[in-house]
Scaffold this active site. Structure first.
Site, PDB file in Angstrom:
ATOM      1  N   GLU A   1      -1.258  -5.610   8.653  1.00 39.54           N
ATOM      2  CA  GLU A   1      -0.542  -5.004   9.770  1.00 39.54           C
ATOM      3  C   GLU A   1      -1.170  -5.386  11.107  1.00 39.54           C
ATOM      4  O   GLU A   1      -2.369  -5.633  11.198  1.00 39.54           O
ATOM      5  CB  GLU A   1      -0.542  -3.477   9.622  1.00 39.54           C
ATOM      6  CG  GLU A   1       0.218  -2.988   8.404  1.00 39.54           C
ATOM      7  CD  GLU A   1       0.262  -1.480   8.277  1.00 39.54           C
ATOM      8  OE1 GLU A   1       0.868  -0.982   7.304  1.00 39.54           O
ATOM      9  OE2 GLU A   1      -0.317  -0.770   9.154  1.00 39.54           O
TER      10      GLU A   1
ATOM     11  N   ASP B   1      -0.686  -6.290  -0.177  1.00 35.02           N
ATOM     12  CA  ASP B   1      -1.154  -5.698   1.076  1.00 35.02           C
ATOM     13  C   ASP B   1      -2.675  -5.672   1.140  1.00 35.02           C
ATOM     14  O   ASP B   1      -3.340  -5.394   0.132  1.00 35.02           O
ATOM     15  CB  ASP B   1      -0.653  -4.255   1.191  1.00 35.02           C
ATOM     16  CG  ASP B   1       0.554  -4.125   2.092  1.00 35.02           C
ATOM     17  OD1 ASP B   1       0.736  -4.956   2.988  1.00 35.02           O
ATOM     18  OD2 ASP B   1       1.335  -3.167   1.884  1.00 35.02           O
TER      19      ASP B   1
ATOM     20  N   ASP C   1       0.837  -1.202   0.000  1.00 35.32           N
ATOM     21  CA  ASP C   1       0.000   0.000   0.000  1.00 35.32           C
ATOM     22  C   ASP C   1       0.872   1.252   0.000  1.00 35.32           C
ATOM     23  O   ASP C   1       0.364   2.370  -0.055  1.00 35.32           O
ATOM     24  CB  ASP C   1      -0.996   0.000   1.161  1.00 35.32           C
ATOM     25  CG  ASP C   1      -0.336  -0.126   2.526  1.00 35.32           C
ATOM     26  OD1 ASP C   1       0.913  -0.124   2.600  1.00 35.32           O
ATOM     27  OD2 ASP C   1      -1.075  -0.232   3.528  1.00 35.32           O
ATOM     28  N   SER C   2       2.197   1.056   0.010  1.00 34.00           N
ATOM     29  CA  SER C   2       3.125   2.164  -0.230  1.00 34.00           C
ATOM     30  C   SER C   2       2.895   2.778  -1.604  1.00 34.00           C
ATOM     31  O   SER C   2       3.398   3.869  -1.890  1.00 34.00           O
ATOM     32  CB  SER C   2       4.568   1.677  -0.106  1.00 34.00           C
ATOM     33  OG  SER C   2       4.769   0.508  -0.885  1.00 34.00           O
TER      34      SER C   2
ATOM     35  N   GLU D   1       9.293  -3.364  11.010  1.00 36.12           N
ATOM     36  CA  GLU D   1       9.610  -2.045  10.458  1.00 36.12           C
ATOM     37  C   GLU D   1       9.987  -1.066  11.553  1.00 36.12           C
ATOM     38  O   GLU D   1       9.307  -0.957  12.574  1.00 36.12           O
ATOM     39  CB  GLU D   1       8.431  -1.486   9.655  1.00 36.12           C
ATOM     40  CG  GLU D   1       8.737  -0.126   9.048  1.00 36.12           C
ATOM     41  CD  GLU D   1       7.737   0.343   8.008  1.00 36.12           C
ATOM     42  OE1 GLU D   1       7.897   1.469   7.494  1.00 36.12           O
ATOM     43  OE2 GLU D   1       6.801  -0.417   7.694  1.00 36.12           O
TER      44      GLU D   1
ATOM     45  N   LYS E   1      -0.590  -9.573   2.925  1.00 34.73           N
ATOM     46  CA  LYS E   1       0.066  -9.020   4.111  1.00 34.73           C
ATOM     47  C   LYS E   1      -0.896  -8.097   4.829  1.00 34.73           C
ATOM     48  O   LYS E   1      -1.644  -7.356   4.191  1.00 34.73           O
ATOM     49  CB  LYS E   1       1.339  -8.245   3.736  1.00 34.73           C
ATOM     50  CG  LYS E   1       2.082  -7.665   4.961  1.00 34.73           C
ATOM     51  CD  LYS E   1       3.419  -7.061   4.572  1.00 34.73           C
ATOM     52  CE  LYS E   1       3.284  -5.715   3.917  1.00 34.73           C
ATOM     53  NZ  LYS E   1       2.740  -4.673   4.851  1.00 34.73           N
TER      54      LYS E   1
END
Length: 324
Positions: free
Chosen positions: A174, A142, A103-104, A241, A172
């Site tokens: 978070e 993501d 999602d970057s 991270e 992925k």
């Protein structure tokens, strides 16, 4: 950084061979120099190059079983982000074994100020492009903000979409303990999950920025609990991270699944960078942990200016670029 208390050993199960060797050496009496030389540990066996993640041979897709095998071999491996078929194809040809459709993309591809606005439609479309552009790499997508926070059912619905519509090999998400139930349901449904703890960019508004995570004894213990929670839930790997290097190395030793570092020091099993940062395409300030392996922004800018000057001056198109 406050290290984890020795009384709270994060590792479970038998002591790793390296630690056993150290303990035995400390306990043994001094020997003659010749005996010490003979007692030195042998060099680790060279991995079969046909099976290594980076530089390995074969045309089939890399799977989570290959990732687990690399952890057992002690092999380090690289991961990059990708958001389009052409760039993904370049990285696939270069041998990058895992590509993250992160999602970057919000920051470096779609023009958003953070990852928060990225939608399921956007990540699904770009994930499909990356899958189409690659042959060997494992493509991980993501789950964007708002696509799994409601609970496991929402997470399964959106992860299923990424697997069915985009064709990704894993997703992925978070969060550590707070996302463990989502991880567990996805894994039980047959969808491999890479977890992400430490600095979680989707929580930028709660963090008030992008601060380093895990500093101090309490924060370090929480990070370790988060790592163990996602491992127990079935995640095949976990991103760490913006975590102090010593803590990331300790977490890596404590887990049997690989850790993927980004701003977490050299002790992780793998390393990931956003490709536009790695290649020097990102403008302005980049995080401290970024190394630029190319100055792509300068190269592209120079090429654009040269093209423009030739058009204005009449040098392009030349005879060899024209049809008759």
């Amino acid at each position: 950084m406050t290290q984890l208390s020795p009384a709270r050993k994060p590792a479970e199960g038998p002591v790793p061979p390296a630690e056993q060797s150290a303990a035995q050496t400390a306990a043994e009496p001094a020997s003659e120099p010749a005996a010490q030389t003979a007692a030195e540990p042998a060099a680790p066996p060279v991995a079969d190059s046909s099976k290594t993640l980076y530089g390995g041979k074969g045309s089939r897709r890399i799977t989570v079983r290959d990732i687990a095998a690399a952890k057992r071999r002690g092999e380090k491996w690289p991961m990059l982000t990708a958001y389009d078929a052409m760039t993904a194809g370049v990285f696939d040809e270069a041998g990058i074994p895992v590509l993250l459709v992160g999602d970057s993309m919000g920051n470096c591809h779609l023009g958003y100020e953070s990852t928060v606005p990225v939608t399921m439609d956007e990540i699904t479309m770009l994930s499909a492009a990356v899958v189409r552009g690659t042959q060997r790499t494992l493509v991980v997508a993501d789950l964007p903000f708002g696509s799994y926070q409601e609970g496991p059912a929402q997470a399964l619905r959106n992860a299923t979409r990424l697997v069915k519509e985009a064709g990704v090999g894993a997703v992925k998400l978070e969060g550590g303990e707070r996302s463990a139930h989502q991880v567990e349901l996805l894994v039980s449904a047959g969808i491999p999950v890479m977890a992400h703890i430490g600095l979680t960019p989707q929580s930028v508004n709660a963090f008030g920025g992008y601060p380093v995570q895990g500093r101090g004894e309490e924060a370090a213990q929480q990070l370790l609990r988060d790592a163990k929670a996602v491992q127990h839930a079935g995640a095949f790997a976990v991103v760490l991270e913006a975590v102090p290097a010593a803590l990331a190395a300790e977490v890596t030793r404590a887990l049997h699944i690989p850790t993927v570092g980004i701003g977490a020091g050299p002790g992780c099993d793998a390393q990931v960078l956003v490709w536009t940062d790695m290649a020097g395409l990102t403008g302005g300030r980049v995080p401290r942990f970024v190394k630029k392996y190319l100055q792509l922004r300068d190269l592209l800018g120079g090429a654009a200016r040269e093209f423009a000057e030739e058009v204005v001056g009449g040098a392009f198109p030349a005879e060899e670029h024209s049809f008759h």
